[in-house]
Structures are given as structure tokens and as C-alpha cells.
Design a protein around this motif. Structure first.
Motif, mmCIF file in Angstrom:
data_model
loop_
_atom_site.group_PDB
_atom_site.id
_atom_site.type_symbol
_atom_site.label_atom_id
_atom_site.label_comp_id
_atom_site.label_asym_id
_atom_site.label_seq_id
_atom_site.Cartn_x
_atom_site.Cartn_y
_atom_site.Cartn_z
ATOM 1 N N ARG A 91 -5.578 -6.471 -3.805
ATOM 2 C CA ARG A 91 -4.509 -7.108 -4.829
ATOM 3 C C ARG A 91 -3.422 -5.921 -5.001
ATOM 4 N NH1 ARG A 91 -7.154 -10.197 -10.273
ATOM 5 N NH2 ARG A 91 -4.899 -10.959 -10.259
ATOM 6 N N ILE A 92 -2.106 -6.421 -5.025
ATOM 7 C CA ILE A 92 -1.134 -5.385 -5.552
ATOM 8 C C ILE A 92 -1.319 -4.767 -6.820
ATOM 9 C CG2 ILE A 92 1.428 -5.189 -5.281
ATOM 10 C CD1 ILE A 92 1.745 -7.367 -3.422
ATOM 11 N N PRO A 93 -1.391 -3.681 -6.954
ATOM 12 C CA PRO A 93 -1.510 -2.981 -8.186
ATOM 13 C C PRO A 93 -0.267 -3.381 -9.307
ATOM 14 C CG PRO A 93 -1.057 -1.370 -6.732
ATOM 15 C CD PRO A 93 -1.421 -2.643 -5.984
ATOM 16 N N VAL A 94 -0.710 -3.484 -10.416
ATOM 17 C CA VAL A 94 0.521 -3.603 -11.660
ATOM 18 C C VAL A 94 -0.137 -2.665 -12.715
ATOM 19 C CG1 VAL A 94 1.610 -5.759 -10.837
ATOM 20 C CG2 VAL A 94 -0.831 -5.766 -12.368
ATOM 21 N N ASN A 95 0.186 -1.452 -12.399
ATOM 22 C CA ASN A 95 -0.421 -0.361 -13.605
ATOM 23 C C ASN A 95 0.531 -0.024 -14.537
ATOM 24 O OD1 ASN A 95 -2.900 -0.931 -12.445
ATOM 25 N ND2 ASN A 95 -2.632 0.718 -10.699
ATOM 26 N N GLY A 96 1.765 -0.275 -14.200
ATOM 27 C CA GLY A 96 2.849 0.118 -15.151
ATOM 28 C C GLY A 96 3.872 1.163 -14.328
ATOM 29 N N ASN A 97 3.532 1.661 -13.386
ATOM 30 C CA ASN A 97 4.663 2.304 -12.721
ATOM 31 C C ASN A 97 4.827 1.605 -11.441
ATOM 32 O OD1 ASN A 97 5.995 4.184 -10.881
ATOM 33 N ND2 ASN A 97 5.152 6.145 -12.073
ATOM 34 N N HIS A 98 5.994 0.741 -11.404
ATOM 35 C CA HIS A 98 6.131 0.028 -10.065
ATOM 36 C C HIS A 98 6.309 0.622 -8.724
ATOM 37 C CE1 HIS A 98 10.418 0.644 -10.987
ATOM 38 N NE2 HIS A 98 10.068 0.178 -12.057
ATOM 39 N N GLU A 99 6.942 1.710 -8.951
ATOM 40 C CA GLU A 99 7.315 2.624 -7.590
ATOM 41 C C GLU A 99 5.936 3.285 -7.046
ATOM 42 O OE1 GLU A 99 10.202 6.408 -6.108
ATOM 43 O OE2 GLU A 99 9.991 5.707 -8.309
ATOM 44 N N ALA A 100 5.292 3.885 -7.917
ATOM 45 C CA ALA A 100 3.845 4.432 -7.618
ATOM 46 C C ALA A 100 2.911 3.222 -7.147
ATOM 47 C CB ALA A 100 3.159 5.318 -8.845
ATOM 48 N N ASP A 101 2.741 2.168 -7.731
ATOM 49 C CA ASP A 101 1.901 1.039 -7.341
ATOM 50 C C ASP A 101 2.570 0.715 -6.050
ATOM 51 O OD1 ASP A 101 0.419 1.185 -9.667
ATOM 52 O OD2 ASP A 101 1.731 -0.389 -10.640
ATOM 53 N N ALA A 102 3.769 0.505 -5.771
ATOM 54 C CA ALA A 102 3.973 0.164 -4.238
ATOM 55 C C ALA A 102 3.678 1.023 -3.190
ATOM 56 C CB ALA A 102 5.693 0.193 -4.076
ATOM 57 N N GLY A 103 3.795 2.562 -3.594
ATOM 58 C CA GLY A 103 3.347 3.587 -2.768
ATOM 59 C C GLY A 103 1.695 3.414 -2.596
ATOM 60 N N THR A 104 0.950 3.059 -3.632
ATOM 61 C CA THR A 104 -0.450 2.910 -3.419
ATOM 62 C C THR A 104 -0.776 1.987 -2.623
ATOM 63 O OG1 THR A 104 -0.815 3.964 -5.741
ATOM 64 C CG2 THR A 104 -2.373 2.480 -4.846
ATOM 65 N N TYR A 105 -0.036 0.744 -2.673
ATOM 66 C CA TYR A 105 -0.386 -0.286 -1.734
ATOM 67 C C TYR A 105 -0.027 -0.115 -0.468
ATOM 68 C CZ TYR A 105 -1.733 -5.464 -1.430
ATOM 69 O OH TYR A 105 -2.193 -6.602 -0.923
ATOM 70 N N GLU A 106 0.798 0.746 -0.342
ATOM 71 C CA GLU A 106 1.169 0.992 1.229
ATOM 72 C C GLU A 106 0.100 1.760 1.757
ATOM 73 O OE1 GLU A 106 4.406 3.725 3.459
ATOM 74 O OE2 GLU A 106 4.974 1.835 2.552
ATOM 75 N N GLN A 107 -0.625 2.702 0.948
ATOM 76 C CA GLN A 107 -1.666 3.683 1.369
ATOM 77 C C GLN A 107 -2.738 2.771 1.655
ATOM 78 O OE1 GLN A 107 -0.929 6.715 2.256
ATOM 79 N NE2 GLN A 107 -2.845 6.261 3.044
ATOM 80 N N THR A 108 -3.015 1.928 0.767
ATOM 81 C CA THR A 108 -4.054 1.020 0.894
ATOM 82 C C THR A 108 -4.072 0.038 2.146
ATOM 83 O OG1 THR A 108 -4.349 0.689 -1.501
ATOM 84 C CG2 THR A 108 -5.340 -0.910 -0.186
ATOM 85 N N ILE A 109 -3.109 -0.212 2.556
ATOM 86 C CA ILE A 109 -3.008 -1.075 3.852
ATOM 87 C C ILE A 109 -3.051 -0.026 4.957
ATOM 88 C CG2 ILE A 109 -1.015 -1.903 5.353
ATOM 89 C CD1 ILE A 109 0.053 -3.009 2.680
ATOM 90 N N LEU A 110 -2.339 1.248 4.845
ATOM 91 C CA LEU A 110 -2.602 2.241 5.740
ATOM 92 C C LEU A 110 -4.036 2.759 6.018
ATOM 93 C CD1 LEU A 110 0.484 4.547 5.247
ATOM 94 C CD2 LEU A 110 0.356 3.057 7.409
ATOM 95 N N SER A 111 -4.698 2.687 5.186
ATOM 96 C CA SER A 111 -6.065 3.216 5.035
ATOM 97 C C SER A 111 -6.915 2.005 5.589
ATOM 98 C CB SER A 111 -6.835 3.668 3.743
ATOM 99 O OG SER A 111 -6.111 4.649 3.096
ATOM 100 N N PHE A 112 -6.493 0.911 5.302
ATOM 101 C CA PHE A 112 -7.624 -0.092 5.822
ATOM 102 C C PHE A 112 -7.485 -0.476 7.310
ATOM 103 C CE2 PHE A 112 -7.894 -4.548 7.434
ATOM 104 C CZ PHE A 112 -8.690 -4.856 6.932
ATOM 105 N N PHE A 113 -6.072 0.021 7.938
ATOM 106 C CA PHE A 113 -5.973 -0.336 9.321
ATOM 107 C C PHE A 113 -6.276 1.145 10.113
ATOM 108 C CE2 PHE A 113 -3.507 -3.906 7.997
ATOM 109 C CZ PHE A 113 -3.734 -4.730 9.105
ATOM 110 N N LYS A 114 -6.500 2.214 9.227
ATOM 111 C CA LYS A 114 -7.156 3.494 9.853
ATOM 112 C C LYS A 114 -6.210 3.918 10.850
ATOM 113 C CE LYS A 114 -11.673 2.696 8.568
ATOM 114 N NZ LYS A 114 -13.095 2.425 8.868
ATOM 115 N N GLU A 115 -6.415 4.135 12.134
ATOM 116 C CA GLU A 115 -5.652 4.801 13.223
ATOM 117 C C GLU A 115 -4.596 3.898 13.615
ATOM 118 O OE1 GLU A 115 -8.984 5.019 13.381
ATOM 119 O OE2 GLU A 115 -8.998 7.059 12.664
ATOM 120 N N GLU A 116 -5.039 2.512 13.640
ATOM 121 C CA GLU A 116 -4.103 1.573 14.056
ATOM 122 C C GLU A 116 -2.809 1.499 13.505
ATOM 123 O OE1 GLU A 116 -6.213 -2.189 14.604
ATOM 124 O OE2 GLU A 116 -8.085 -0.938 15.026
ATOM 125 N N ALA A 117 -1.776 0.747 13.974
ATOM 126 C CA ALA A 117 -0.795 0.466 13.254
ATOM 127 C C ALA A 117 -0.879 -0.846 12.266
ATOM 128 C CB ALA A 117 0.387 0.125 14.244
#
Length: 239
Positions: free
Chosen positions: A105-131
Motif C-alpha cells: 500500500r502507498i504509505p500515508v504517514n503524515g509527510n507526503h513527500e517522504a511517503d512518495a519517496g518511501t514508496y518509490e524505494q519500495t518499488i525499487l527494492s521489490f524489483f531489485k536489479e531489474e528496472a
């Protein structure tokens, strides 16, 4: 490659979309070992989720190998009825045996800019070395031509590097977090599910009008290597 399919009504459209989901899930699980999808919110997707949650349909999916993300989110609490992922959990994910660890889920923890960055990192971590390339992304379209949280004149239309961004949608007076066009366009399959005659004018402009994404943002969705399917009802197609 772009294709358009017209259905009698929202029910027939959602039935067909559900069959595509099941077909693609089996195809990608068989060939790649998993199925990675980004869901959308709204009345029409919720109808599809209801159908998919029925035992006779849910039993045709290997849920343990399906992974769920969201293309955008209203910046409201997880248990708010307007939260896209909350809707999907109510209508589908809480009703089928998908592991909690497969739901992102997309985080909604109170800092929308940080939460967007966190979700991007979640996606990058999920796909690992792949685009990051989603097997399937579901999208909708508003009556003014917006998709995900990319509205007319949105700063997201110019985004070239970020995968996920926070954005304030003035016309809705609401903070949101959204996939950006580069991430959406990298998908293997994109399905627009659009119903309602109030969207007819925007649909015609998006499909056949002059290229002007600042006015009709859904035009920015042009897959890099994948395909795009517009599933619309007869009301919107003008039939």
C-alpha cells in the motif's frame, strides 16, 4: 500497441477485465514465476474486484504468487473509505488468500513527500536489479481526462526521472501520491477501464484529438514496449 474494446455496460466490461486479469496472472506466473500488478480505485474497478473475489473466479488465481501495488492514492488514512487500497482490500484482497507480504500500500504517514519517496524505494527494492516493469497496470480516466493522479497542467506531466511523486491536486483540494508517466509507460500491459457518458468528450479527445496532455493527461500514457487496452462501455463510446 493500442486497442479499444467496447462493452454493453460496466458489468460486461468488468467481467471481461476480470478474465484478462486471470489470464495474465496465469501466463506470468507460468513464465516468470510471479504476477505484479498495480491497481486503481473507483466504482468500476471495485465492481471487477467483487467479481474476482467470488469463489468460482478466485479459485482460478494463484494468489500466493500475485503482488499488488497501487498507481495512485488519495492522501487519506488507510481505513478511510476514499483510500484506494482500502477499497481494494474490502472488495477483493481481504477475501482471497493473498499473503499480506504481497500487498504494498502507498504509505500515508503524515509527510507526503517522504511517503512518495518511501514508496518509490519500495518499488525499487521489490524489483531489485531489474528496472521496475509492472506486468499489468489498471488505470481509470476522469471526465476531464486525468488518469492516476495526473490532472490537467499537472507537474507530473513533465516528470522524467522519479517513479513516484507527491502532488497537490488543486481542483480536488487534495494531496495525492501517484506513479509518474515513465513508470506507467514501462508496464508490459496497461488497461484503462472507463465507463459513463459524462466521459465521452474527454475519451474522444484522448483517443482522436490533437496531442495535448496538458489538457488531456491520459494522452501521456504511451507504453514504451508494452500494449495499452481501452475498455469502455457503449455509453462512453457513443454507440
Amino acid at each position: 500497441m493500442r486497442s479499444i474494446k467496447v462493452y454493453k455496460d460496466a458489468g460486461a466490461l468488468c467481467e471481461a477485465a476480470m478474465e484478462l486479469f486471470i489470464e495474465m496472472s496465469n501466463e506470468y506466473i507460468n513464465t516468470r514465476g510471479r504476477f505484479v500488478v498495480a491497481l486503481s480505485g473507483g466504482r468500476t474497478p471495485n465492481l471487477m474486484y467483487d467479481l474476482l473475489a467470488k469463489e468460482e473466479n478466485a479459485s482460478r488465481v494463484d494468489w500466493k504468487k500475485c503482488y499488488f501495488f497501487w498507481g495512485d492514492e488519495r492522501y487519506v488514512d488507510f481505513d478511510n473509505k476514499d483510500n484506494n487500497s482500502f477499497q481494494a482490500k474490502q472488495h477483493l484482497l481481504d477475501l482471497v488468500p493473498v499473503p499480506e507480504g504481497n500487498i504494498f500500500r502507498i504509505p500515508v504517514n503524515g509527510n507526503h513527500e517522504a511517503d512518495a519517496g518511501t514508496y518509490e524505494q519500495t518499488i525499487l527494492s521489490f524489483f531489485k536489479e531489474e528496472a521496475p516493469v509492472f506486468d499489468l497496470i489498471f488505470l481509470g480516466m476522469g471526465d476531464e481526462g486525468h488518469t492516476a493522479s495526473i490532472f490537467p497542467d499537472s507537474e507530473l506531466l513533465k516528470e522524467q526521472t522519479a517513479l513516484v511523486k507527491d502532488v497537490y491536486v488543486e481542483v480536488k483540494q487534495m494531496q495525492r501520491i501517484s506513479f509518474t508517466p515513465p513508470l506507467i509507460n514501462a508496464a508490459r500491459h496497461i488497461i484503462f477501464m472507463v465507463t459513463g457518458k459524462e466521459k465521452t468528450a474527454a475519451f474522444k479527445e484522448v483517443i482522436g484529438g490533437a496531442h495535448n496532455p496538458a489538457l488531456y493527461p491520459a494522452q501521456i500514457i504511451q507504453p514504451t514496449n508494452g500494449d495499452i487496452l481501452w475498455m469502455v462501455d457503449e455509453a462512453i463510446a457513443g454507440n
